[in-house]
Motif scaffolding. Sequence first.
Motif, PDB file in Angstrom:
ATOM      1  N   ILE A 170      81.589  47.856  72.056  1.00  0.00           N
ATOM      2  CA  ILE A 170      82.091  46.685  71.323  1.00  0.00           C
ATOM      3  C   ILE A 170      83.401  46.253  71.976  1.00  0.00           C
ATOM      4  N   ARG A 171      83.526  44.962  72.212  1.00  0.00           N
ATOM      5  CA  ARG A 171      84.813  44.459  72.707  1.00  0.00           C
ATOM      6  C   ARG A 171      85.392  43.524  71.652  1.00  0.00           C
ATOM      7  N   ILE A 172      86.615  43.845  71.228  1.00  0.00           N
ATOM      8  CA  ILE A 172      87.252  43.028  70.196  1.00  0.00           C
ATOM      9  C   ILE A 172      88.161  42.015  70.892  1.00  0.00           C
ATOM     10  N   ARG A 173      87.923  40.762  70.603  1.00  0.00           N
ATOM     11  CA  ARG A 173      88.746  39.718  71.207  1.00  0.00           C
ATOM     12  C   ARG A 173      90.161  39.791  70.640  1.00  0.00           C
ATOM     13  N   PRO A 174      91.187  39.698  71.491  1.00  0.00           N
ATOM     14  CA  PRO A 174      92.550  39.735  70.946  1.00  0.00           C
ATOM     15  C   PRO A 174      92.763  38.567  69.987  1.00  0.00           C
ATOM     16  N   THR A 175      93.595  38.811  68.991  1.00  0.00           N
ATOM     17  CA  THR A 175      93.857  37.734  68.026  1.00  0.00           C
ATOM     18  C   THR A 175      95.347  37.676  67.716  1.00  0.00           C
ATOM     19  N   ASP A 176      95.818  36.483  67.391  1.00  0.00           N
ATOM     20  CA  ASP A 176      97.230  36.341  67.017  1.00  0.00           C
ATOM     21  C   ASP A 176      97.421  36.624  65.530  1.00  0.00           C
ATOM     22  N   ALA A 243      82.317  31.975  71.208  1.00  0.00           N
ATOM     23  CA  ALA A 243      83.766  32.065  71.458  1.00  0.00           C
ATOM     24  C   ALA A 243      84.344  33.458  71.245  1.00  0.00           C
ATOM     25  N   SER A 244      83.478  34.464  71.225  1.00  0.00           N
ATOM     26  CA  SER A 244      83.994  35.813  71.010  1.00  0.00           C
ATOM     27  C   SER A 244      84.366  36.490  72.334  1.00  0.00           C
ATOM     28  N   GLY A 245      84.005  35.880  73.463  1.00  0.00           N
ATOM     29  CA  GLY A 245      84.455  36.427  74.750  1.00  0.00           C
ATOM     30  C   GLY A 245      83.357  36.949  75.649  1.00  0.00           C
ATOM     31  N   LYS A 246      82.123  36.477  75.501  1.00  0.00           N
ATOM     32  CA  LYS A 246      81.013  36.972  76.343  1.00  0.00           C
ATOM     33  C   LYS A 246      81.209  36.540  77.796  1.00  0.00           C
ATOM     34  N   SER A 497      72.854  48.530  79.216  1.00  0.00           N
ATOM     35  CA  SER A 497      74.176  48.617  78.585  1.00  0.00           C
ATOM     36  C   SER A 497      74.441  47.277  77.897  1.00  0.00           C
ATOM     37  N   VAL A 498      74.804  47.344  76.618  1.00  0.00           N
ATOM     38  CA  VAL A 498      75.064  46.112  75.867  1.00  0.00           C
ATOM     39  C   VAL A 498      76.531  46.097  75.470  1.00  0.00           C
ATOM     40  N   ILE A 499      77.165  44.972  75.727  1.00  0.00           N
ATOM     41  CA  ILE A 499      78.539  44.838  75.250  1.00  0.00           C
ATOM     42  C   ILE A 499      78.551  43.736  74.209  1.00  0.00           C
ATOM     43  N   CYS A 500      78.886  44.110  72.987  1.00  0.00           N
ATOM     44  CA  CYS A 500      78.903  43.133  71.899  1.00  0.00           C
ATOM     45  C   CYS A 500      80.342  42.687  71.695  1.00  0.00           C
ATOM     46  N   THR A 501      80.560  41.398  71.822  1.00  0.00           N
ATOM     47  CA  THR A 501      81.914  40.886  71.676  1.00  0.00           C
ATOM     48  C   THR A 501      82.086  40.374  70.254  1.00  0.00           C
TER      49      THR A 501
END
Length: 939
Positions: A170-176, A243-246, A497-501
């Motif tokens: 899982i990749r978490i998109r940075p957030t402000d 828009a989650s960063g794929k 390999s799956v990367i879920c953003t």
Amino acid sequence: MVVSSTPARAAPFTPKRLLSSMSSSSSLSSNATTSSDLSARLARTTPSLLSSTHKKYKAPISSESRTRTFTKTNLHKPLLAPVPATPSRPRTPGAARPRTPGTPGSRKGAESPSLMPATSEMDVSNVDPEEVLVDFQSVEPGDISGELDEAWLRAATQDHGKEDKVMVSIRIRPTDGKSAWTASANTLKLDPTYTKTAAQSFNFDSILTGTPNKPIYSTVARSHVHAAMEGFNAVIFAYGQTASGKTFTLTGDDAEPGIIPRAMRDVFGFIRRTPEREYLLRCSYLEIYNESIHDLLAPPSSAAKNPVQIQGGLGSEVVLTPLREEVVTSLKGVKEVLRRGEGNRRTACTDWNERSSRSHSVFRMVIESRERADARDDEDDDVPLPSNGRHTPGARSQTPGPGRSQTPGPRLQARGGRSVQTSVLSLIDLAGSEKATSDKDRTREGKYINTSLLTLGSVIGTLADNAAKHKTDHVPYRNSKLTRMLQPSLSGNARISVICTINPDPSAVSETTSTLQFAKRIKNVQLNAQKKEIVDTDALIERYRKEIEDLKKRLAEREAEAPVRNRRLSTREQVDESKAMKDLNTRIQQLTKLILTSQTVDEIKGDESRPASPVKIDFDMSPYQLQQELLSARLTLDSQATQILSLEAALDARPPLPASAPENEKDRLIQEQSKTIRELEIVVRGYEENLGEPLRAVREDVEKEWEGKVAEEVRKREEKERWAGELVKQLEKEKKVRIQLFFVVEAGMLMDGYIVVQMRMTLEEERRALAAFVSKFDSLGLGLSSMPASSSSTTSTSKLRPPMPTLGGASAAYAERRAAGHSHDIDRTLPTLTEAESPLRMDMTGNSSVKLKPQHQHQILLEQMPEEELWSDVSFGEQQDAFQVEVELLLPEKEREREREREKIFGVVGLPDAIGRKGAGSPVRHVLGDKENVAPVKL
Ligand SMILES: Nc1ncnc2c1ncn2[C@@H]1O[C@H](COP(=O)(O)OP(=O)(O)OP(=O)(O)O)[C@@H](O)[C@H]1O
């Protein structure tokens, strides 16, 4: 691996001519390239491309071309505006954001000179694959530098790709803003304030945060890229909300190249570190837009006219046609291909993403490799074509496996005994799931995107279910182009390999949760990737041919010398000679058969008339030779019969192999299994000899020791059971007796009561008779005179002087005796029942078992009786003078007082009034009943 220590080759498999403007510098300096060729090619190349460094991967933006403003400095500042989960309000026309072009089909890439067919020198349908091979010497050191740091090498030791499960990160998109999720190394938890249901927590192979793409590549992609280089199919894809960063993860930008450019760099790095193999690399790039497949490397006009079709291949394989594949020999070549493909991708501005991918994009690299000839030192490498000039069709056919069935193009061939490995590396950037927007075109695209993602979800769900429950339910691959294309990989023959953003914003919780559910499901899909290897049959056949030629030559020489020689030889030597010739013949026949067998596979269809038997009869043979031939044939038959028997026995003894095991792997698997069996036999024997005996002895001792104790315990238990049975029987008996006793006592009590009443009545009768008699006696004047005690001394009675009757004497005597008779003991009560006889001893509380009851309960029962009953329960004495006492007892205290007064006055005992009273108030009513007509004695 020390790359620099490998000696240079004379004329190895480096490309012999310049194949593209992207070719390596070594290629540029090749003899085959003239300086005019070079400048012509350079002229076709854009200046930026020539000056490109390995950092510049980003293709120019296509239709809505706009430059991204990422720089190293702004990476550390807050980068992202929060992504709304849903379009909250329609956008105002003419807002700052650039407008989406009306027709996504109008791709700017079409204008690029690099998309013109003429510029695509690597569209190499006619290129000789042997001339475009890549090996460690043709890789430029600059292509791989910069990535080999410590973290990189450390990551190489963890090989998730070897597992038979999908690797999910899982990749978490940075957030402000605020994050709704808390992440640790492998776990992601939803903040309870954002959920109404139970706390949600998810586990994955890794949870990644931050902007740098390098750790992402090391963790989620590197092992899979290496697996592809080693011959396994590998798929890496990004999945997530829009828009989650794929795209940022897969493609990245100039400052942060994503997985695709890093993977390409790694591919060349791998080749550089593998001096023993040579590679043929081909790339294709396609997108699935509104459920039709477009070739991103083909000129846009022809791509639009000829969408790529999916056709069925061997088994679950798919064939994509027409799809352009381009051979690449250097990293620069790959960059060029990527740039063109990126430029042709459909992106558009949406409510959530300025440059949203409107399609699923698939970048594929087919990797074929074989051992290098000089690394093998194979003497057959330069074997000329067979004398008949015929190639073995099997060996000349296209390489089987994913490569062969996908597209036409150059194929690497097995050669000189060297087999070819084929694999496909697919890097997929899926379009993001999204909600309806204000824009009609975007909404239509969104529907297609969502439908294919839903189908992907249901395919994954079924596969996971099938794996978990060992089912073979139908998997709906054909419901969308995406799943149909991924079918070979999803059905197991790939490492995935799956990367879920995800967007951690609280407003996106529901979308993020659905992405995580998808990630959880895909984790359960079972994989079983296998290497594909094509064995080189040509080299073997050539070897056989050579041997046959040699043998025939030797045989011919012997036969020519035979007549002269035989005259000199003894009979025995002649037999030996004929045996040697027979052996030569046999070997020739065997080899001929082998060649025919391998050729038959591909030729038999086109040559129906060929005789079934491979043995050709030579009618020019001498009779002697024919005799020898016959003899040797018989002997061969005999030995073959024996051989068949022993082979059959060996076959029976062979350990079973899975049916799916590839042909070329079977020998190795059998060897491995036989070795394991041998080792296990040794272990078992060792156990029997060393450990088995002592353990058995210990067991016997323990058994012996416990045998007696166990038997004793069993005996005791049986005895107890018997005793318990007896007790139960006794209790039953006792119970019965008690019940009988109870009834007997009940009956006895009734009887007692009856007898008492009878007695009372009898006594009453007698008393009345006595009273009547005394009255009568006196009325007749026969009563005795009273004799006071004071005068008794002088006037005592005797036989001589009996007392004389006087009038009223009897009554007087009665009264006298009454006055003196108070001291008489009068039994006022009925005789008490002994404890044993009393029915009141019985417990009447309702319990089924009969119990003894304490005596005091008897009393309590009596005490509880109403006063009236007490009265009636008083007994009469048997003595006639006890009558008065009985009366007294029956009277209440006041009555008794009055009675005493009357006695004092009258000096006689009179029956109280109460006795004469009738009605319920009379205490003696029950005793006297209707016989109370007995009149009181009147003086
Ligand atoms: N980890 C990250 N660090 C910094 N910026 C990021 C990160 N992830 C995404 N972004 C930025 O967020 C924006 C949207 O990302 P991107 O286009 O990759 O999303 P996407 O999931 O591909 O969206 P879509 O499905 O609509 O194509 C881009 O400007 C991208 O640079």
